[in-house]
Enzyme design. Structure first.
Site, PDB file in Angstrom:
ATOM      1  N   GLU A 208     -76.234 -23.833 -34.926  1.00 47.89           N
ATOM      2  CA  GLU A 208     -75.220 -24.560 -34.157  1.00 47.89           C
ATOM      3  C   GLU A 208     -75.846 -25.651 -33.295  1.00 47.89           C
ATOM      4  O   GLU A 208     -75.244 -26.712 -33.094  1.00 47.89           O
ATOM      5  CB  GLU A 208     -74.412 -23.594 -33.280  1.00 47.89           C
TER       6      GLU A 208
ATOM      7  N   GLY B  83     -41.285 -30.096 -35.166  1.00 47.70           N
ATOM      8  CA  GLY B  83     -40.130 -30.244 -34.282  1.00 47.70           C
ATOM      9  C   GLY B  83     -38.869 -30.712 -34.964  1.00 47.70           C
ATOM     10  O   GLY B  83     -37.989 -31.279 -34.304  1.00 47.70           O
ATOM     11  N   LYS B  84     -38.726 -30.492 -36.261  1.00 46.40           N
ATOM     12  CA  LYS B  84     -37.527 -30.941 -36.975  1.00 46.40           C
ATOM     13  C   LYS B  84     -36.291 -30.190 -36.483  1.00 46.40           C
ATOM     14  O   LYS B  84     -35.259 -30.791 -36.188  1.00 46.40           O
ATOM     15  CB  LYS B  84     -37.712 -30.733 -38.480  1.00 46.40           C
ATOM     16  N   THR B  85     -36.403 -28.868 -36.391  1.00 44.68           N
ATOM     17  CA  THR B  85     -35.271 -28.069 -35.925  1.00 44.68           C
ATOM     18  C   THR B  85     -34.970 -28.344 -34.458  1.00 44.68           C
ATOM     19  O   THR B  85     -33.799 -28.410 -34.050  1.00 44.68           O
ATOM     20  CB  THR B  85     -35.570 -26.575 -36.132  1.00 44.68           C
TER      21      THR B  85
END
Length: 466
Positions: free
Chosen positions: A251, A36-38
């Protein structure tokens, strides 16, 4: 930090004085992108109410020498005319990387011009410069010195509160059903970045549209989350009964050990539905945001990793063990090696840190031998603990594997009900063919399973040919 930036951008209006240029550098703090820098820069631009100039580091450089430096000058000159203003340079490492003697002179000119504009002879009064990068360590030291990008803002992955707010923002742009609880979704998306959450809502919207729903419900959101976490389902994969049985017991071994081992992460889903490159998987998610791991949790994780290999040995014999546990062994070995070389959990090696990917950087031959010995001791101990647990609970292991063959995918709650109480899911059985999928007749067997009944979809080919 965004409030701080907004306040500084408004100072010339509030107090009627000029200030020297401020420079901030947004860094993800890890290798994770999409934090979320921009988006944070866009939010600052909207809140500040001042002119905002956006540029990417790659936009400055082209074929022509000197063009990059010219564009840097023009950007700052335009911003000075609109002062106070904000300049945002995304992916600044494209022009701000460490300079080397062998670098082209044009690359140096662009960086030199940026350095001069940030803190040169003339002051850029009223300008805030914001840069964003995922590679702080690659930036030139001159760019990070006091007076330039000396204020570093780490933009980490969002916590549970941040994830809820991001989901609410994206949810406001679409239509949600009343059964959707974003609190549950936020708790179940630990480790998701802002970009991952956007992708989740987008995938859910696409699924709802394909299914003809009027709104996104919780089941669709869970489908989208599983697709991101585990990969897309390969519903057309051809799986024989033998392969499905081996995958189910493998599994089930992971799931049983994870359920009965103290310190193991809670199971989110166990499935034998092929996804991506995997024939099946057990997905675990922490109950909350996890910033560190204890010794107990690391040992439990290693036990879970060994559960699949041990299950194959106990059920099919040592001669029939497959290569499917290779990634499990790799993860267990990596954890053990980090415990010995990075976290100080070995009495023989001691509470010391050894650098390098394998933890043997600059270590003597004697120390390397000790490290390898301690790593093997930890992995062997995990193998023995998993073996003892699966041997003691062999009946529940078999029940869990058979249930996986019938239902293909089990939720964490269903796995716990099976292992702890022997209670099977209260829903219709999905697969009644022993786990096999697709038209297995093409493999040369006598099984006629498949919607085409062994026939080719192209007339004149396969069994349609007379």
């Amino acid at each position: 930090m965004s409030d701080f930036l907004v306040l500084y951008s408004r100072l010339p209006f509030l107090f009627c004085f000029n200030f020297s240029n401020l420079s901030f550098l947004f860094d993800s703090g890890n290798d994770k992108t999409g934090t979320g820098k921009t988006m944070l820069a866009k939010a600052i631009a909207g809140e500040a109410g001042v002119p905002f100039f956006f540029s990417s580091g790659s936009q400055f450089e082209e074929v022509y020498v000197g063009l990059g430096a010219k564009r840097v000058r023009e950007l700052f000159e335009t911003a000075k005319k609109k002062s106070p203003a904000i300049i945002f340079i995304d992916e600044i490492d494209a022009i701000g990387g460490t300079r080397k003697l062998k670098d082209q002179s044009a690359l140096k000119m662009t960086l030199n011009e940026l350095l001069v504009q940030l803190d040169g002879f003339d002051e850029n009064n009223g300008i805030i410069v914001i840069g964003a990068t995922n590679f702080m360590e690659s930036l030139d030291s001159a760019l990070l010195r006091p007076g330039r990008f000396d204020k570093h803002v780490v933009v980490p992955l969002p916590d549970v509160g941040g994830r809820k707010e991001i989901l609410e923002m994206y949810a406001s742009k679409t239509k949600l059903n009343k059964d959707v609880d974003l609190n549950i979704l936020a708790r179940g998306t630990t480790g998701f970045s802002g970009a991952d959450l956007f992708n989740l809502m987008n995938q859910a919207a696409l699924k709802a549209s394909v299914d003809g729903l009027n709104a996104i419900d919780m089941a669709v959101l869970e489908f989208a989350k599983d697709k991101i976490l585990m990969g897309a389902e390969r519903k057309t994969a051809v799986i024989t009964k033998e392969t499905a049985r081996c995958t189910a017991y493998h599994e089930a071994g992971h799931a049983l050990v994870a359920t009965l081992t103290e310190g193991a992460l809670p199971i989110h889903k166990a499935t034998i539905m092929p996804r991506g490159n995997s024939l099946g998987m057990v997905t675990q998610l922490p109950e909350g945001d996890q910033t560190s791991q204890s010794l107990k949790q690391m040992l439990a994780t290693m036990d879970v990793m060994m559960g699949g290999r041990v299950a194959e040995e106990l059920v099919f014999g040592a001669d029939n063990v497959t290569s499917g546990a290779s990634s499990d062994i790799m993860q267990a070995t990596r954890i053990a090696r980090n415990m010995v070389t990075k976290f100080g959990f070995s009495e023989q090696v001691g509470i010391v840190y050894h650098g390098g990917a394998t933890g043997e950087e600059h270590a003597s031959d004697e120390t390397r031998a000790s490290i390898d010995s301690e790593v093997k001791k930890l992995t062997d101990a995990a193998y023995q603990r998993a073996k003892a647990l699966l041997t003691k609970n062999s009946s529940r292991h078999k029940l869990l594997a058979q249930t996986l063959l019938e239902y293909e995918t089990l939720t964490g709650e269903e796995v716990r009900d099976l292992v702890q109480r022997g209670k099977k899911p209260n829903r219709p059985i999905i697969n009644k063919d022993g786990g096999s999928r697709g038209d297995t007749s093409i493999l040369g067997g006598n099984d006629k399973k498949g919607s085409a009944g062994g026939k080719s979809r192209i007339p004149g080919f396969g069994r349609d040919k007379q």
